[in-house]
Enzyme design. Sequence first.
Site, mmCIF file in Angstrom:
data_model
loop_
_atom_site.group_PDB
_atom_site.id
_atom_site.type_symbol
_atom_site.label_atom_id
_atom_site.label_comp_id
_atom_site.label_asym_id
_atom_site.label_seq_id
_atom_site.Cartn_x
_atom_site.Cartn_y
_atom_site.Cartn_z
ATOM 1 N N PHE A 120 -80.603 29.862 13.051
ATOM 2 C CA PHE A 120 -79.510 28.904 13.037
ATOM 3 C C PHE A 120 -79.516 28.103 11.722
ATOM 4 C CE2 PHE A 120 -77.334 25.333 15.456
ATOM 5 C CZ PHE A 120 -76.200 26.082 15.671
ATOM 6 N N SER B 295 -75.607 9.281 20.760
ATOM 7 C CA SER B 295 -74.687 10.198 21.419
ATOM 8 C C SER B 295 -75.339 11.572 21.556
ATOM 9 C CB SER B 295 -73.386 10.288 20.621
ATOM 10 O OG SER B 295 -73.663 10.572 19.264
ATOM 11 N N GLU C 181 -74.619 15.983 22.105
ATOM 12 C CA GLU C 181 -73.641 17.066 21.941
ATOM 13 C C GLU C 181 -73.942 18.236 22.879
ATOM 14 O OE1 GLU C 181 -72.394 17.945 17.914
ATOM 15 O OE2 GLU C 181 -72.660 20.088 18.308
ATOM 16 N N ASP D 179 -65.658 27.202 11.305
ATOM 17 C CA ASP D 179 -65.900 28.495 10.656
ATOM 18 C C ASP D 179 -65.221 29.531 11.524
ATOM 19 O OD1 ASP D 179 -67.690 27.684 8.556
ATOM 20 O OD2 ASP D 179 -69.164 27.299 10.136
ATOM 21 N N HIS E 95 -77.320 11.200 16.738
ATOM 22 C CA HIS E 95 -76.500 12.114 17.541
ATOM 23 C C HIS E 95 -77.379 13.321 17.871
ATOM 24 C CE1 HIS E 95 -72.793 14.205 18.834
ATOM 25 N NE2 HIS E 95 -73.224 15.268 18.177
HETATM 26 P P1 FAD Z 1 -64.728 20.512 5.546
HETATM 27 O O1 FAD Z 1 -65.051 19.081 5.505
HETATM 28 O O2 FAD Z 1 -63.295 20.920 5.494
HETATM 29 O O3 FAD Z 1 -65.535 21.203 4.334
HETATM 30 C C1 FAD Z 1 -65.728 22.609 4.271
HETATM 31 C C2 FAD Z 1 -66.128 23.034 2.868
HETATM 32 O O4 FAD Z 1 -65.002 22.961 1.984
HETATM 33 C C3 FAD Z 1 -67.207 22.170 2.177
HETATM 34 O O5 FAD Z 1 -67.964 23.035 1.366
HETATM 35 C C4 FAD Z 1 -66.418 21.184 1.326
HETATM 36 O O6 FAD Z 1 -67.145 20.785 0.173
HETATM 37 C C5 FAD Z 1 -65.158 21.959 0.971
HETATM 38 N N1 FAD Z 1 -63.935 21.167 1.056
HETATM 39 C C6 FAD Z 1 -63.640 20.202 1.959
HETATM 40 N N2 FAD Z 1 -62.384 19.747 1.778
HETATM 41 C C7 FAD Z 1 -61.860 20.456 0.764
HETATM 42 C C8 FAD Z 1 -60.588 20.463 0.132
HETATM 43 N N3 FAD Z 1 -59.603 19.622 0.538
HETATM 44 N N4 FAD Z 1 -60.361 21.332 -0.895
HETATM 45 C C9 FAD Z 1 -61.347 22.184 -1.303
HETATM 46 N N5 FAD Z 1 -62.584 22.219 -0.732
HETATM 47 C C10 FAD Z 1 -62.832 21.373 0.298
HETATM 48 N N6 FAD Z 1 -68.326 24.290 13.947
HETATM 49 C C11 FAD Z 1 -67.583 24.810 14.934
HETATM 50 O O7 FAD Z 1 -67.101 25.946 14.810
HETATM 51 N N7 FAD Z 1 -67.350 24.128 16.102
HETATM 52 C C12 FAD Z 1 -67.823 22.869 16.283
HETATM 53 O O8 FAD Z 1 -67.580 22.269 17.329
HETATM 54 C C13 FAD Z 1 -68.618 22.281 15.259
HETATM 55 N N8 FAD Z 1 -69.113 21.034 15.378
HETATM 56 C C14 FAD Z 1 -69.808 20.465 14.333
HETATM 57 C C15 FAD Z 1 -70.243 19.146 14.456
HETATM 58 C C16 FAD Z 1 -70.947 18.540 13.425
HETATM 59 C C17 FAD Z 1 -71.398 17.114 13.581
HETATM 60 C C18 FAD Z 1 -71.238 19.273 12.243
HETATM 61 C C19 FAD Z 1 -72.035 18.654 11.131
HETATM 62 C C20 FAD Z 1 -70.803 20.585 12.102
HETATM 63 C C21 FAD Z 1 -70.072 21.196 13.145
HETATM 64 N N9 FAD Z 1 -69.580 22.489 13.041
HETATM 65 C C22 FAD Z 1 -68.844 23.045 14.077
HETATM 66 C C23 FAD Z 1 -69.819 23.286 11.839
HETATM 67 C C24 FAD Z 1 -68.647 23.155 10.845
HETATM 68 O O9 FAD Z 1 -67.454 23.585 11.439
HETATM 69 C C25 FAD Z 1 -68.954 24.009 9.624
HETATM 70 O O10 FAD Z 1 -70.023 23.453 8.904
HETATM 71 C C26 FAD Z 1 -67.765 24.282 8.715
HETATM 72 O O11 FAD Z 1 -68.170 25.282 7.774
HETATM 73 C C27 FAD Z 1 -67.288 23.091 7.917
HETATM 74 O O12 FAD Z 1 -66.586 22.204 8.678
HETATM 75 P P2 FAD Z 1 -66.226 20.741 8.050
HETATM 76 O O13 FAD Z 1 -65.376 20.066 9.011
HETATM 77 O O14 FAD Z 1 -67.447 20.080 7.585
HETATM 78 O O15 FAD Z 1 -65.356 21.248 6.791
#
Ligand code: FAD
Length: 281
Positions: free
Chosen positions: A206, A7, A9, A100, A256
């Site tokens: 980055f 895929s 992005e 973020d 990906h």
């Molecule tokens: P989560 O899975 O929620 O985790 C965030 C942090 O909190 C981690 O340190 C985890 O250990 C901790 N954590 C998770 N769940 C809990 C909980 N229930 N209680 C306490 N702590 C917890 N960013 C963007 O802004 N836009 C995008 O489109 C985007 N696309 C991405 C695509 C991919 C494939 C990847 C790998 C990253 C992408 N990001 C994007 C970056 C991402 O948004 C950041 O890395 C963000 O800081 C974390 O998102 P996450 O969904 O992994 O968070």
Amino acid sequence: MTGKIYSCEFFPPKSAQGDENLALTWEKLRVKNPAFFSVTYGAGGSTREKTFATVKRIKEAGLEVAPHLSFGGDNKEVVTDLLQRYREMGIKRLVALRGDLPSGMGGSHLVYANELVDFIREKTGDYFQIEVAAYPEIHPQAQNYDKDIYYLKKKFDAGANSAITQYFYNADAYFYFIERCQSIGINNAIVPGIMPITNYSNLARFSDACGAEIPRWIRKRLEAYADDSASILSFGLDVVTDLCEKLLQGGAPGLHFYTMNKAEQVLALWDNLQLDQSGQT
Ligand code: FAD
């Protein structure tokens, strides 16, 4: 080997020229028949309509597309409305993230990705295939290694189907991560995210921000090339081809590609790896 998923992005362009360039990019990539194109989402809703519009254009071009989605500072009504609109458009796959917040939005509440997955399942049942993010080199804000994979498991327990990783250049980090995930009962596909190397300073900036490590030998080699972009591209292609080969041979369920809205390096990787046009190798 069959059944691997490839895929690509994109991010939503900020200008009409960017929109045009992106259309050229997906036209070049579509001959490779990727399983889907995903489109990033600026947390805090900063690209909400731009992401939506880009997703719509890709869909109308007859391609499979997966919008990224996060709560950011948005309320449930906004997210529910977006889910509804994607559903009406025939979108079947989402990438669910915490995201973020952009600077200046520090007061907003971030919703963890596992809570977003919960929310999507509650609102739309099994309709969407949900991807989540995974971090072989561990998320920069994680409490520790085990906690990060524990929270990844929570995303799968909430109903995510598969994960895409942050990019990395060390295959062993990925294989160790997969082993640790399996040890706590995660058996879902975790597809490596692949960042082509095209420019040293952007990549370094980055990578620092997202916690991806550029191994010292790669850094030193890229630094030595300075402005010699042809050499950077050629070296980068060799390094990333080698990484992808190791990953696929070691059992990675697909790749990906973070295209940065450009086709050339991804096409070159696709050709080097001889991934065929049915999206399988
Ligand atoms: P989560 O899975 O929620 O985790 C965030 C942090 O909190 C981690 O340190 C985890 O250990 C901790 N954590 C998770 N769940 C809990 C909980 N229930 N209680 C306490 N702590 C917890 N960013 C963007 O802004 N836009 C995008 O489109 C985007 N696309 C991405 C695509 C991919 C494939 C990847 C790998 C990253 C992408 N990001 C994007 C970056 C991402 O948004 C950041 O890395 C963000 O800081 C974390 O998102 P996450 O969904 O992994 O968070």
